[in-house]
Design a protein around this motif. Structure first.
Motif, PDB file in Angstrom:
ATOM      1  N   PHE A   2      45.649   3.411  -2.387  1.00 36.25           N
ATOM      2  CA  PHE A   2      47.066   3.228  -2.049  1.00 36.25           C
ATOM      3  C   PHE A   2      47.495   1.775  -2.253  1.00 36.25           C
ATOM      4  CE2 PHE A   2      50.095   1.933   1.275  1.00 36.25           C
ATOM      5  CZ  PHE A   2      51.195   2.681   0.878  1.00 36.25           C
ATOM      6  N   LEU A   3      46.667   0.840  -1.763  1.00 37.92           N
ATOM      7  CA  LEU A   3      47.005  -0.579  -1.927  1.00 37.92           C
ATOM      8  C   LEU A   3      47.044  -0.972  -3.395  1.00 37.92           C
ATOM      9  CD1 LEU A   3      44.918  -2.170   0.977  1.00 37.92           C
ATOM     10  CD2 LEU A   3      47.378  -1.772   0.906  1.00 37.92           C
ATOM     11  N   ALA A   4      46.047  -0.489  -4.161  1.00 42.89           N
ATOM     12  CA  ALA A   4      46.041  -0.804  -5.591  1.00 42.89           C
ATOM     13  C   ALA A   4      47.268  -0.232  -6.279  1.00 42.89           C
ATOM     14  CB  ALA A   4      44.762  -0.258  -6.234  1.00 42.89           C
ATOM     15  N   ALA A   5      47.633   1.014  -5.901  1.00 37.88           N
ATOM     16  CA  ALA A   5      48.811   1.636  -6.516  1.00 37.88           C
ATOM     17  C   ALA A   5      50.082   0.876  -6.155  1.00 37.88           C
ATOM     18  CB  ALA A   5      48.913   3.095  -6.066  1.00 37.88           C
ATOM     19  N   VAL A   6      50.193   0.427  -4.892  1.00 30.59           N
ATOM     20  CA  VAL A   6      51.376  -0.335  -4.484  1.00 30.59           C
ATOM     21  C   VAL A   6      51.465  -1.644  -5.248  1.00 30.59           C
ATOM     22  CG1 VAL A   6      52.404  -1.596  -2.563  1.00 30.59           C
ATOM     23  CG2 VAL A   6      51.532   0.705  -2.198  1.00 30.59           C
ATOM     24  N   VAL A   7      50.327  -2.330  -5.412  1.00 32.55           N
ATOM     25  CA  VAL A   7      50.322  -3.588  -6.172  1.00 32.55           C
ATOM     26  C   VAL A   7      50.755  -3.343  -7.614  1.00 32.55           C
ATOM     27  CG1 VAL A   7      48.847  -5.417  -7.077  1.00 32.55           C
ATOM     28  CG2 VAL A   7      48.596  -4.701  -4.704  1.00 32.55           C
ATOM     29  N   VAL A   8      50.162  -2.295  -8.227  1.00 31.35           N
ATOM     30  CA  VAL A   8      50.517  -1.982  -9.618  1.00 31.35           C
ATOM     31  C   VAL A   8      51.988  -1.609  -9.725  1.00 31.35           C
ATOM     32  CG1 VAL A   8      50.111  -0.374 -11.516  1.00 31.35           C
ATOM     33  CG2 VAL A   8      48.181  -1.291 -10.231  1.00 31.35           C
ATOM     34  N   MET A   9      52.479  -0.791  -8.779  1.00 35.75           N
ATOM     35  CA  MET A   9      53.894  -0.408  -8.805  1.00 35.75           C
ATOM     36  C   MET A   9      54.802  -1.613  -8.621  1.00 35.75           C
ATOM     37  SD  MET A   9      54.250   3.267  -6.885  1.00 35.75           S
ATOM     38  CE  MET A   9      53.542   2.693  -5.359  1.00 35.75           C
ATOM     39  N   THR A  10      54.398  -2.527  -7.729  1.00 36.74           N
ATOM     40  CA  THR A  10      55.215  -3.723  -7.496  1.00 36.74           C
ATOM     41  C   THR A  10      55.295  -4.575  -8.758  1.00 36.74           C
ATOM     42  OG1 THR A  10      54.571  -3.735  -5.165  1.00 36.74           O
ATOM     43  CG2 THR A  10      55.484  -5.767  -6.071  1.00 36.74           C
ATOM     44  N   ILE A  11      54.126  -4.790  -9.389  1.00 34.85           N
ATOM     45  CA  ILE A  11      54.104  -5.623 -10.596  1.00 34.85           C
ATOM     46  C   ILE A  11      54.914  -4.972 -11.712  1.00 34.85           C
ATOM     47  CG2 ILE A  11      52.615  -6.572 -12.394  1.00 34.85           C
ATOM     48  CD1 ILE A  11      50.430  -6.860 -10.276  1.00 34.85           C
ATOM     49  N   THR A  12      54.707  -3.677 -11.908  1.00 31.98           N
ATOM     50  CA  THR A  12      55.448  -2.994 -12.975  1.00 31.98           C
ATOM     51  C   THR A  12      56.944  -2.930 -12.665  1.00 31.98           C
ATOM     52  OG1 THR A  12      54.897  -0.885 -11.915  1.00 31.98           O
ATOM     53  CG2 THR A  12      53.486  -1.618 -13.710  1.00 31.98           C
ATOM     54  N   THR A  13      57.270  -2.765 -11.383  1.00 28.35           N
ATOM     55  CA  THR A  13      58.689  -2.739 -11.006  1.00 28.35           C
ATOM     56  C   THR A  13      59.355  -4.073 -11.299  1.00 28.35           C
ATOM     57  OG1 THR A  13      58.281  -1.109  -9.273  1.00 28.35           O
ATOM     58  CG2 THR A  13      60.295  -2.392  -9.104  1.00 28.35           C
ATOM     59  N   ILE A  14      58.669  -5.166 -10.912  1.00 29.57           N
ATOM     60  CA  ILE A  14      59.234  -6.497 -11.180  1.00 29.57           C
ATOM     61  C   ILE A  14      59.380  -6.715 -12.679  1.00 29.57           C
ATOM     62  CG2 ILE A  14      58.762  -8.967 -11.001  1.00 29.57           C
ATOM     63  CD1 ILE A  14      57.402  -8.400  -8.329  1.00 29.57           C
ATOM     64  N   PHE A  15      58.359  -6.324 -13.424  1.00 26.99           N
ATOM     65  CA  PHE A  15      58.389  -6.533 -14.876  1.00 26.99           C
ATOM     66  C   PHE A  15      59.542  -5.769 -15.517  1.00 26.99           C
ATOM     67  CE2 PHE A  15      57.096  -5.012 -19.103  1.00 26.99           C
ATOM     68  CZ  PHE A  15      56.978  -6.223 -19.765  1.00 26.99           C
ATOM     69  N   PHE A  16      59.602  -4.467 -15.210  1.00 25.10           N
ATOM     70  CA  PHE A  16      60.629  -3.656 -15.853  1.00 25.10           C
ATOM     71  C   PHE A  16      62.023  -3.964 -15.314  1.00 25.10           C
ATOM     72  CE2 PHE A  16      56.934  -0.955 -16.880  1.00 25.10           C
ATOM     73  CZ  PHE A  16      57.126  -0.852 -18.249  1.00 25.10           C
ATOM     74  N   SER A  17      62.106  -4.351 -14.029  1.00 26.87           N
ATOM     75  CA  SER A  17      63.427  -4.696 -13.491  1.00 26.87           C
ATOM     76  C   SER A  17      63.968  -5.949 -14.160  1.00 26.87           C
ATOM     77  CB  SER A  17      63.343  -4.892 -11.974  1.00 26.87           C
ATOM     78  OG  SER A  17      62.522  -5.996 -11.656  1.00 26.87           O
ATOM     79  N   LYS A  18      63.063  -6.905 -14.436  1.00 23.96           N
ATOM     80  CA  LYS A  18      63.517  -8.105 -15.152  1.00 23.96           C
ATOM     81  C   LYS A  18      63.960  -7.750 -16.561  1.00 23.96           C
ATOM     82  CE  LYS A  18      60.927 -11.654 -12.659  1.00 23.96           C
ATOM     83  NZ  LYS A  18      59.906 -12.735 -12.761  1.00 23.96           N
ATOM     84  N   ARG A  19      63.212  -6.838 -17.179  1.00 17.13           N
ATOM     85  CA  ARG A  19      63.603  -6.433 -18.525  1.00 17.13           C
ATOM     86  C   ARG A  19      64.926  -5.678 -18.518  1.00 17.13           C
ATOM     87  NH1 ARG A  19      59.527  -5.963 -22.357  1.00 17.13           N
ATOM     88  NH2 ARG A  19      61.223  -5.300 -23.732  1.00 17.13           N
ATOM     89  N   LEU A  20      65.098  -4.842 -17.494  1.00 18.82           N
ATOM     90  CA  LEU A  20      66.288  -4.006 -17.438  1.00 18.82           C
ATOM     91  C   LEU A  20      67.490  -4.750 -16.881  1.00 18.82           C
ATOM     92  CD1 LEU A  20      64.742  -0.653 -16.176  1.00 18.82           C
ATOM     93  CD2 LEU A  20      65.583  -1.127 -18.469  1.00 18.82           C
ATOM     94  N   PHE A  21      67.261  -5.528 -15.793  1.00 18.89           N
ATOM     95  CA  PHE A  21      68.377  -6.145 -15.081  1.00 18.89           C
ATOM     96  C   PHE A  21      68.532  -7.634 -15.379  1.00 18.89           C
ATOM     97  CE2 PHE A  21      67.005  -2.524 -12.442  1.00 18.89           C
ATOM     98  CZ  PHE A  21      68.175  -1.792 -12.473  1.00 18.89           C
ATOM     99  N   GLY A  22      67.622  -8.185 -16.180  1.00 21.35           N
ATOM    100  CA  GLY A  22      67.785  -9.588 -16.567  1.00 21.35           C
ATOM    101  C   GLY A  22      69.133  -9.847 -17.219  1.00 21.35           C
ATOM    102  N   PRO A  23      69.524  -9.025 -18.192  1.00 20.76           N
ATOM    103  CA  PRO A  23      70.866  -9.210 -18.782  1.00 20.76           C
ATOM    104  C   PRO A  23      71.986  -9.066 -17.762  1.00 20.76           C
ATOM    105  CG  PRO A  23      69.502  -7.809 -20.175  1.00 20.76           C
ATOM    106  CD  PRO A  23      68.744  -8.006 -18.912  1.00 20.76           C
ATOM    107  N   MET A  24      71.798  -8.175 -16.767  1.00 23.19           N
ATOM    108  CA  MET A  24      72.821  -8.014 -15.738  1.00 23.19           C
ATOM    109  C   MET A  24      72.973  -9.284 -14.916  1.00 23.19           C
ATOM    110  SD  MET A  24      74.094  -4.999 -16.038  1.00 23.19           S
ATOM    111  CE  MET A  24      74.888  -4.830 -14.457  1.00 23.19           C
ATOM    112  N   VAL A  25      71.831  -9.925 -14.593  1.00 20.80           N
ATOM    113  CA  VAL A  25      71.879 -11.180 -13.833  1.00 20.80           C
ATOM    114  C   VAL A  25      72.611 -12.255 -14.629  1.00 20.80           C
ATOM    115  CG1 VAL A  25      70.489 -13.009 -12.804  1.00 20.80           C
ATOM    116  CG2 VAL A  25      69.791 -10.625 -12.543  1.00 20.80           C
ATOM    117  N   LYS A  26      72.326 -12.336 -15.931  1.00 19.09           N
ATOM    118  CA  LYS A  26      73.018 -13.314 -16.779  1.00 19.09           C
ATOM    119  C   LYS A  26      74.520 -13.028 -16.822  1.00 19.09           C
ATOM    120  CE  LYS A  26      69.092 -14.289 -19.826  1.00 19.09           C
ATOM    121  NZ  LYS A  26      68.586 -14.248 -21.217  1.00 19.09           N
ATOM    122  N   ILE A  27      74.860 -11.747 -16.890  1.00 19.23           N
ATOM    123  CA  ILE A  27      76.280 -11.382 -16.917  1.00 19.23           C
ATOM    124  C   ILE A  27      76.965 -11.823 -15.628  1.00 19.23           C
ATOM    125  CG2 ILE A  27      77.867  -9.413 -16.859  1.00 19.23           C
ATOM    126  CD1 ILE A  27      76.008  -7.998 -18.817  1.00 19.23           C
TER     127      ILE A  27
END
Length: 446
Positions: A147-172
């Motif tokens: 569970f802890l490993a999955a949460v860490v992996v989910m957190t890292i992937t969420t941050i990565f993909f959120s930056k990819r997805l919402f990075g342009p939104m933040v700039k806007i």
């Protein structure tokens, strides 16, 4: 996702642990069945025990109790050494079997009737499931680590993909927040991103284009209307002044011409308030700033006030005049600051029925304070924070003409000069407006 995964892990642990416990109870019941058969068929007891020892592994702390149940089942002497309630024995007798778990020990009760009419048999077996406890402990640890490993992996992937997805939104958002009335020609830069974000950028750019067009039209309108309204008023005041100068003293028309001049000045002031309120943000960045002594500015204010109505009595108080003249200098837009101070003073005259208004100048180090005091109707404490809202008028001002724009404009102008306005008022006794402005003397000291 973490909560869902946690729920899945709990279900898995509960099901696996329950299944393990169920199997252990079955092992105890099977063992108890063999023991009961050996007791009921004594001639084959050795064979039953041989089968038990060959098929079933030895259980930790395994103990077996054999109770003979006679015909009178209401008078049974249950062993006190077992931590079992009487209901456990009765359940086993009535239903043929019973299960109980307490403090790591499993208990099984198995009831067998004697076909030959002799006493029935109740076999009580108990044992510890050491392997099952170890299994559950390993399972708990494994699921927790997973569970802890999955949460860490989910957190890292969420941050990565959120930056990819919402990075342009933040700039806007940053870009849109940086656009104001003075850089409406800025546009969002197109980036290679999701189609939806590209469409959003295009939509915002189109909106900015419409806002810029509307804002420019408003500025042009304000500039044109300013010239169109002020010019005829200036001509009216000038012609009235010329006509008044040519009349003999005591002429009947002199009073009318004086009233025309005063009312024209008031109308010009009202127009100035409305126009400056509309373009105060524009003036904040405009030219026209200069260094001036505050006492000189107050003399100009006094002159403007008397032009509006010669019956006004403004008392200037220079009792706190500083010895160092440098403390009186400020950086200001003379036109706007004069307008703001005049608005405050005219409010004092209006709401005190043209009684005297006192204007006191105080220079204290890095600040210049102007205290405008009247003896008018006052302001209710609950409304003192609202009087600087556009078009707001106090509940006790219904008998006085006004638009509710003078003080809001004054506050905007004072804030534009990095100052503040403080209110101290008592209903029915009067109001003191304290205007605080930064002095250039403090900047020189720095």
């Amino acid at each position: 996702m973490a909560l869902i995964l946690l729920g899945i892990n709990l279900v898995m642990y509960s099901m696996s642990s329950g299944y393990r416990q169920h199997n252990f109870f079955l092992s105890l019941e099977n063992s108890s069945t063999i023991v009961a058969s050996a007791v009921l068929q004594k001639e084959k007891a050795d064979d039953y025990y041989a089968v038990k020892n060959s098929i079933f592994q030895h259980l930790v702390d395994e103990e077996e109790y054999i109770l003979r149940i006679g015909q009178d089942k209401n008078n049974i002497d249950f062993p006190a050494s077992l931590p079992l309630h009487e209901s456990f024995y009765l359940e086993a007798i009535n239903h043929g079997r019973a299960r109980y778990y307490n403090n790591g020990v499993h208990y099984v009760g198995l009831f067998k009737k004697h076909v030959a009419g002799e006493d029935d048999i109740l076999v009580i077996s108990s044992a510890r499931d050491v392997e099952g406890d170890a299994y559950r402990k390993r399972l708990k640890t494994t699921l927790a680590l997973a569970f802890l490993a999955a949460v860490v992996v989910m957190t890292i992937t969420t941050i990565f993909f959120s930056k990819r997805l919402f990075g342009p939104m933040v700039k806007i958002m940053k870009k849109v927040n940086s656009i104001n009335a003075f850089n409406l020609n800025d546009r969002l830069e197109k980036e290679h991103s999701l189609d939806e974000i590209s469409e959003l950028q295009d939509t915002l750019n189109e909106m900015l284009q419409r806002i810029e067009t509307a804002f420019q039209s408003q500025q042009d309108y304000v500039s044109n209307i300013s010239h169109s309204l002020r010019t005829p008023l200036t001509i009216i005041a000038g012609e009235a002044e010329i006509a008044l100068s040519q009349l003999q003293q005591g002429h009947k028309a002199a009073y009318s011409l004086q009233m025309i001049m005063q009312e024209t000045e008031k109308l010009k002031h009202i127009i100035n308030i409305l126009l400056e309120l509309a373009r105060s943000e524009q003036n904040m960045q405009a030219n026209g700033w200069s260094v001036l002594r505050m006492d000189e500015l107050l003399e100009s204010v006094k002159e403007v006030i008397y032009k509006m109505d010669s019956s006004y009595k403004l008392k200037l108080d220079y009792s706190n005049f500083p010895e160092n003249d440098a403390m009186l200098y400020i950086n200001c837009n003379v036109h706007l600051l004069t307008l703001a101070i005049c608005n405050i003073i005219l409010n004092g005259f209006k709401y005190s029925d043209n009684q005297d208004v006192k204007l006191k100048l105080i220079a204290a180090g890095n600040e210049i304070k102007l205290l405008v005091t009247d003896s008018g109707i006052g302001i209710d404490p609950s409304e003192q924070d609202k009087i600087f809202d556009p078009y707001y008028r106090g509940s006790n001002t219904s008998n006085y003409e006004g638009f509710g724009v003078g003080l809001p404009l004054a506050m905007k102008i004072i804030k534009m000069h990095k100052g503040a306005i403080l209110v101290n008022s008592i209903v029915g006794q009067g109001t003191t407006m304290e205007v605080v402005l930064p002095s250039l003397y403090a900047e020189q000291l720095v």
